[in-house]
Design an enzyme around this catalytic site. Structure first.
Site, short mmCIF file in Angstrom:
data_model
loop_
_atom_site.label_atom_id
_atom_site.label_comp_id
_atom_site.label_asym_id
_atom_site.label_seq_id
_atom_site.Cartn_x
_atom_site.Cartn_y
_atom_site.Cartn_z
N GLY A 105 0.85 -1.19 0.00
CA GLY A 105 0.00 0.00 0.00
C GLY A 105 0.88 1.24 0.00
N GLY A 143 7.80 0.24 -4.79
CA GLY A 143 8.04 0.91 -3.52
C GLY A 143 9.17 1.93 -3.54
CG ASP A 191 5.38 4.21 -2.17
OD1 ASP A 191 4.76 5.12 -2.73
OD2 ASP A 191 5.08 3.00 -2.29
#
Length: 318
Positions: free
Chosen positions: A37, A257, A260
């Site tokens: 997420g 990722g 992020d």
């Protein structure tokens, strides 16, 4: 020792099921369970860098919801504004990896628990001891109502003089680019730091020349326009000029990722008063380290790992 700086983010999280073998998903019988997420990855990235990270979300009151909760709490993420809800199963995604390395992701997030979050659930108490708020386009794409939630978050942030960062994180499986552009246009004027991939800003803006990006940033009063460009490094437009930093050479095994992680690294540098060039170098270092490990957030580095990795390339006063 944890940082004196606190960040707040909100969004959905999912159980990611990675295949134990390559090939069409219908022939795969075993999977490895992970947690993923975008916003949760950001919170974990910040926590591993020593910052106080708060994640606001909703989880299904089921076993997978408990997996996510316990995992995030174990990473040091503040979970006081995460609640379990009945009747809304925790979101899942299954990854398919073909023999040539290509892949697909299959999402099962209908009736996501995050749908139960309402604008009135956002209270001023949540912003106590918060120094920056981070939003992403993934949360906005899940449901039109989430735009009102984001606006409520931004409204309180502005009242409290808390800067807001935003990563478009475009998910065209969740909405169209036209829908995304319309929502972003409403929010951009209130964003202080825009952290976007070069491919994303090209989709949003139509063109990606520096001149057009300057006009875009000035039109929307974006104080810091940060462009992530993978192996080509990153650049930043602020105060009428560009700053650029090359990427660190690594052999990537998984880029999931990395964006992020870059965001967490840049926000760390911003809040800790690093110079613009130092911020970009630090963020590039975090992003590079993420790509050297398989998984959504497994490669997010701890603070000492980043310093050790970038020390030969840049000298930063800690």
């Amino acid at each position: 020792m944890s940082s004196r700086f606190g960040v707040l983010t909100l969004g959905d999280a999912m159980i990611t099921l990675n295949p134990a073998q390559t090939g069409p998903l219908r022939f795969v019988s075993q999977f490895e369970r992970k947690v993923g997420g975008a916003e949760l990855n950001f919170a974990i990235g910040c926590a591993r860098l020593g910052m106080r990270a708060k994640w606001l979300s909703r989880l299904g009151k089921d076993e997978f919801g408990r997996v996510i909760y316990n995992f995030a709490r174990g990473e040091g993420v503040d979970m006081c504004d995460v609640a379990y809800v009945e009747g809304y199963p925790t979101s899942l995604n299954f990854k398919e990896i073909r023999e040539d390395g290509s892949g697909k992701t299959f999402y099962y997030r209908y009736q996501s628990p995050i749908l139960t979050l309402e604008p009135e659930d956002i209270t001023e108490r949540m912003f106590e001891n918060i120094d920056l708020v981070h939003l992403t386009g993934v949360f906005l794409a899940i449901n039109p109502k989430n735009v009102r939630i984001a606006k409520r978050v931004i409204e309180i942030s502005k009242q409290k003089d808390i800067p807001v960062s935003f990563d478009p994180n475009i998910r065209l499986k969740l909405w169209t680019i036209e829908e995304a552009r319309a929502v972003y246009a409403e929010l951009f004027p209130y964003i202080d730091i825009l952290l976007t991939g070069l491919d994303e800003i090209r989709l949003i803006n139509g063109v990606d020349s520096e001149e057009s990006l300057e006009k875009f940033a000035n039109l929307n009063n974006i104080d810091q326009l940060v462009i992530k460009d993978g192996a080509n490094g990153s650049k930043l437009y602020t105060n009428g000029r560009w700053y650029k930093k090359e990427a660190f050479p690594v052999i990537p095994v998984d880029t999931v990722g990395a964006g992020d992680g870059f965001d967490a690294g840049y926000i760390y540098g911003y809040l800790h008063g690093l110079s613009i060039e130092e911020r970009l170098a630090f963020a590039n270092g975090v992003g590079a380290l993420v790509t050297t490990v398989l998984g959504d957030n497994e490669g997010l580095p701890y603070l000492e790992e980043v310093w050790n990795f970038i020390q030969d390339e840049v000298v930063i006063e800690r």
